[in-house]
Design a protein around this motif. Structure first.
Motif, short mmCIF file in Angstrom:
data_model
loop_
_atom_site.label_atom_id
_atom_site.label_comp_id
_atom_site.label_asym_id
_atom_site.label_seq_id
_atom_site.Cartn_x
_atom_site.Cartn_y
_atom_site.Cartn_z
N THR A 108 0.75 -1.36 -0.10
CA THR A 108 -0.13 0.05 0.04
C THR A 108 1.20 1.31 -0.24
N ASP A 109 0.58 2.14 -0.76
CA ASP A 109 1.23 3.40 -0.90
C ASP A 109 0.50 4.63 -1.23
N VAL A 110 0.65 5.55 -0.42
CA VAL A 110 0.01 7.08 -0.78
C VAL A 110 0.76 8.25 -0.90
N GLY A 111 2.10 7.74 -1.31
CA GLY A 111 3.10 8.89 -1.25
C GLY A 111 4.02 8.90 -2.70
N PHE A 112 3.32 8.30 -3.67
CA PHE A 112 4.35 8.21 -4.96
C PHE A 112 3.70 9.31 -6.17
N GLY A 113 3.35 10.44 -5.64
CA GLY A 113 3.19 11.63 -6.75
C GLY A 113 2.26 11.38 -7.82
#
Length: 275
Positions: A126-131
């Protein structure tokens, strides 16, 4: 030594549309990730102001939740992981190497933070910080299949050194980042954050990068170039003429409360002025 905890998870959840703590299920994870990328913009205004990017949980809470700012992976994914853990998810931080825009086979510095979540024995990233290309849904780790999200399809390739995340853009599977499951400590993130926020060759100190998602669209701002990318349709693009207009875009299109910092204003003016 216990992990730092969120001081006000209820206010954080309210920003994400939850009046009460939801159960730690896959459906909850999907909703949290999708809403998070819409509620909190990816942005690097702090580095452009020449200020240190503080990645302890208390500083991130102050900046993102109370000062109504955004952040980048070391801030947003740290904050999100703390929320997942507070809700009872089996989750931990991992890291990766951004290769988006690099030649195939490139191997870059370890400068990206994301999270691994295990639900009923099944592993997801899970990733909420990849532009501008942040995945808007959790992705199955142990699957080679194309995985649909509310935005682009993604897939994860497995190889001897870990995994490569790819996104399907213009019918082409482009690499986003390489990652592995190696244990990470605070010092690992401190080193990566220091490089990203201070090294003269880091793109985070050389250009303005802002992104946010919504239903059927992604918004991006790179220096003075503002775009709304509609899924399956042509993008709308325009140049921002001056700093006042730029601040207006940051506020209205990305919901960022822009700090009135003289160094930041001078930097933004320089970045949007044609050379």
């Amino acid at each position: 030594m216990s992990e730092p905890r969120l001081t006000n998870p209820a206010a954080y959840l309210q920003r994400l549309g939850f009046e009460a703590p939801p159960a730690p299920t896959l459906e909850t994870l999907r909703l949290l990730q999708l809403r998070h990328t819409g509620a909190f913009a990816f942005e690097n205004l702090t580095t452009l102001a020449g200020e240190p990017v503080r990645i302890d949980l208390a500083s991130i809470e102050q900046k993102v939740l109370r000062d109504r700012r955004g952040g980048y992976c070391y801030e947003l994914n740290h904050l999100f992981l703390a929320l997942l853990q507070a809700l009872g998810f089996d989750a931990r931080g991992i890291s990766g190497r951004v290769v988006m825009g690099q030649p195939e086979g490139a191997w870059t510095a370890r400068t990206h933070r994301l999270s691994l979540v295990t639900l009923d024995g099944v592993r997801y990233i899970t990733d909420v910080g990849f532009g501008g290309m942040v995945p808007t849904a959790p992705l199955l780790l142990d699957s080679l299949d194309e995985q649909l999200t509310p935005h682009e399809p993604y897939r994860i390739e497995q190889h001897a050194d870990g995994y490569t995340l790819r996104a399907k853009v213009a019918n082409e599977w482009r690499p986003m980042y390489i990652f592995d499951l190696q244990r990470q400590e605070d010092i690992d993130y401190t080193v990566g954050n220091w490089y990203v926020s201070t090294h003269p060759e880091s793109s985070f100190v050389k250009q303005l990068m802002v992104a946010r998602t919504g239903e059927g669209w992604r918004r991006t701002l790179n220096n003075g170039s503002f775009a709304i990318h509609h899924m399956g349709q042509d993008s709308e693009r325009r140049q921002v003429a001056d700093v006042e207009a730029l601040i207006g875009v940051l506020q209205s299109e990305f919901d960022i409360r822009v700090p009135t910092d003289p160094t930041l204003m001078r930097t933004l003016e320089r970045l949007i002025t044609p050379q």
